[in-house]
Design a protein around this motif. Sequence first.
Motif, short mmCIF file in Angstrom:
data_model
loop_
_atom_site.label_atom_id
_atom_site.label_comp_id
_atom_site.label_asym_id
_atom_site.label_seq_id
_atom_site.Cartn_x
_atom_site.Cartn_y
_atom_site.Cartn_z
N ASP B 7 10.91 -8.85 -0.89
CA ASP B 7 12.24 -9.01 -0.08
C ASP B 7 12.94 -10.21 -0.72
N ARG B 40 10.07 -4.36 -9.97
CA ARG B 40 9.23 -4.45 -8.84
C ARG B 40 8.79 -2.93 -8.55
N PRO B 41 8.22 -2.12 -9.29
CA PRO B 41 7.68 -0.84 -9.03
C PRO B 41 6.69 -0.74 -7.96
N GLY B 42 6.72 0.08 -6.88
CA GLY B 42 5.84 0.19 -5.97
C GLY B 42 6.21 1.31 -4.71
N PRO B 43 5.46 1.34 -3.83
CA PRO B 43 5.76 2.42 -2.69
C PRO B 43 6.99 2.04 -2.11
N SER B 44 7.16 0.75 -1.74
CA SER B 44 8.28 0.37 -0.85
C SER B 44 9.56 0.66 -1.84
N THR B 45 9.63 0.28 -2.89
CA THR B 45 10.67 0.46 -4.05
C THR B 45 10.92 2.03 -4.01
N GLY B 47 10.63 4.54 -2.20
CA GLY B 47 11.46 5.20 -1.23
C GLY B 47 12.70 4.71 -1.33
N PHE B 48 13.21 3.70 -1.54
CA PHE B 48 14.48 3.11 -1.67
C PHE B 48 15.03 3.77 -2.79
N PRO B 80 6.06 9.94 -4.69
CA PRO B 80 7.29 9.33 -4.72
C PRO B 80 7.46 8.29 -5.80
N PRO B 248 -1.28 -0.20 -3.66
CA PRO B 248 -0.05 -0.14 -3.95
C PRO B 248 0.24 -0.53 -5.57
#
Lengths: 80, 634
Positions: B7, B40-45, B47-48, B80, B248
């Motif tokens: 964040d 910052r590659p990852g599941p949260s990024t 989706g964004f 994703p 993740p």
Amino acid sequence: VNDPLIHRVMDVVANVLGTDPSDLHAASSPDTVEAWDSFAQLNIMVALEDEFGVVLDPEDSPSMLTVASIVDVVRSRLPQ
Amino acid sequence: MTEATGDADTAPLRSAIEASLDADGALSTLGLLERLWRGRPGPSTAGFVLTRAQRLTGIVPRRTVKLAIARSFTVEPVIPLLRAAAVVHRVELDVVVRGFGTYAQDLLDPVGGIGGDDADVVIVALQTRDVAPELWASMSDDADYRRVCDRVVTEVGAMLSAFRKRSGAHVLVHALEEPVRPALGGADAHDELGQVDAVRAINAGLRELAREHSAVHILDYDRIVADVGRSRWYDEAKWGAMRMSLRPEAMAALANAWVRHLFPMLGVSAKAIVVDLDNTLWGGVVGEAGPTGILLGETGSGAGFRALQRSLLDLRSRGVLLAVCSKNNLDDAMQVLSDHPSMLIRPHHFAATRINWDNKADNIRSIAAELNIGLDAVAFLDDNPAECELIRQELPAVTVIELDRPPTVGAHPLLDHPLFERLALSAEDRRRNEMYAEQRERKELEASVGSLDDYLASLGTVVEVSLATVSDVPRVAQLTQKTNQFNLTTRRYTEADIEQMLASEDVSVYCARAADRFGDHGLIGVAIVSRRTGTPEIDSFLLSCRVIGRGVETAVLTVIAEDCRAAESAQLIGCFIPSAKNAPAVSFLPDHGFVLSADESGLENEHRHVLDLTEARLTAPPWITLRTSSRSNR
């Protein structure tokens, strides 16, 4: 409603489901959102782990089936 | 990839992206999304990125790819991330995940498995605990690891052979990862064939399979696991409950690794990188600080710029052309390039140089023309946001890589960039930069010699035409994939396709090699002649752009016509299929006596021409020494 945690959780859930956060509310669940299937549920969990740096067990999944309950579980895992 | 700080790290960039969505051009926003994913590659990024990328309009995808994933474990949450990692580079993935654990049937079964036209690429996602549980869990007393090795390699080999019979799709197979805790502990390494050794033996067997089959590639899964860390890779709780073994961070590493393999397999790659100088190759502005005042060296902030130079030379060693485009006084810039003791890149490393005060869009256009490549094969690296924006607007096909902060040894945007990945290097790739330098000398000679014929004669061009052999297959397939300009039909073939042609009695695959006094060009031309209908027909005819305009094409056609005449054919059919880029080949057939045929039996858009072999006599241009060799293709 001004809790920043709620907004972050809503954003993560909305991004996974491909919806706008404004379309979600506290009671949104797999019953009310068509895209929220079992793989979406898994994707929501790993995205939350990634976003908040928490670990969510598969056993947590059944108690994370509304936006409100997801916020509760995430809050309980964050460092105080 | 710091944990739990996402964040704090990404909030400003995410806000900038939201603002950019409404205010800027789509390519600018996509550039920010690429920066977010890289940081910052990852599941949260993921989706964004996917939800925002969906809102961008007017972006022309480089490529839309049909991908099938056959797998032994749950990969759905990785999809994703995979799509996000591709979309930030303008590649759209249309992904089908096959049934859980059905990877063998997916490849073996001609009825229920992956069909011949279902996929451009197939990923076979395996992990050790699924395909060789003996090498993962604790050993049993009668475990025979040699038998396990044979079994796994034989199974995968059978799968690849069966699949190859019905599809030419590229296949990427996971090699196995080493067990986290071998049963014998430290003694595993000393055992005659421990679990780790057995995994390595299997992986060697898989690499051997990749050499035996065309368009089969091996993903070094263990290396990816090791990069993240064995102890940080697995999520045993989710494995137990949902057969999903990745954390993740592991998902991000796997998605990026898949993309780094998929892009070069599909020919999604940049052939050249055009770089700025001030604040890109070195810190500071040479025109102000002077050659000794710039930041460049082995310590401090100068080390980051040196690391970036090292990466550029790495790209060059893969066959990526380097070019410079800088607003500078030529003398200032050359003083650094030639003499600064810490420079790794020197003037001779550049295939093209534009150090002037002209508009960079014009300079890049002229660099692309000089190097004979399309703008969609050009990447541009610059620290100046205004220059980057200019190129995005003026030359949207160019890949703009904005150096948004000074490079550091461990982090700059060229590291692991998928557009610069290569799966295998041909001799031509390794020599490409040299060859362009030779071409520049050639052009200089052209300017100094009077007539064109004199010039061509002075080159001493030798062309050798022969039937393709198995060792030519990768380069022949590569040329059919990459050649756009002098290409009569632009038919793309995989290595598997070419191998089938070599095995066929009805098809001849010719290759042409050229050399001149400046150097050896290698294999630069391909012609495919089919006799399936009785009358010989030129299915494909193409020439690498670096030898266009020298009569090499006439020499190749002469050999084909003579071969057909020797086989007592009365006619030779040639097709021209117009494309957006093959104008240089438009008059080739008529220029050599082919007559447009009234026969409408071909496909629409296919201009069939006929050469009357009883009348026509073709000869190679006098300035070319033509050699034919009767190497058999069988």
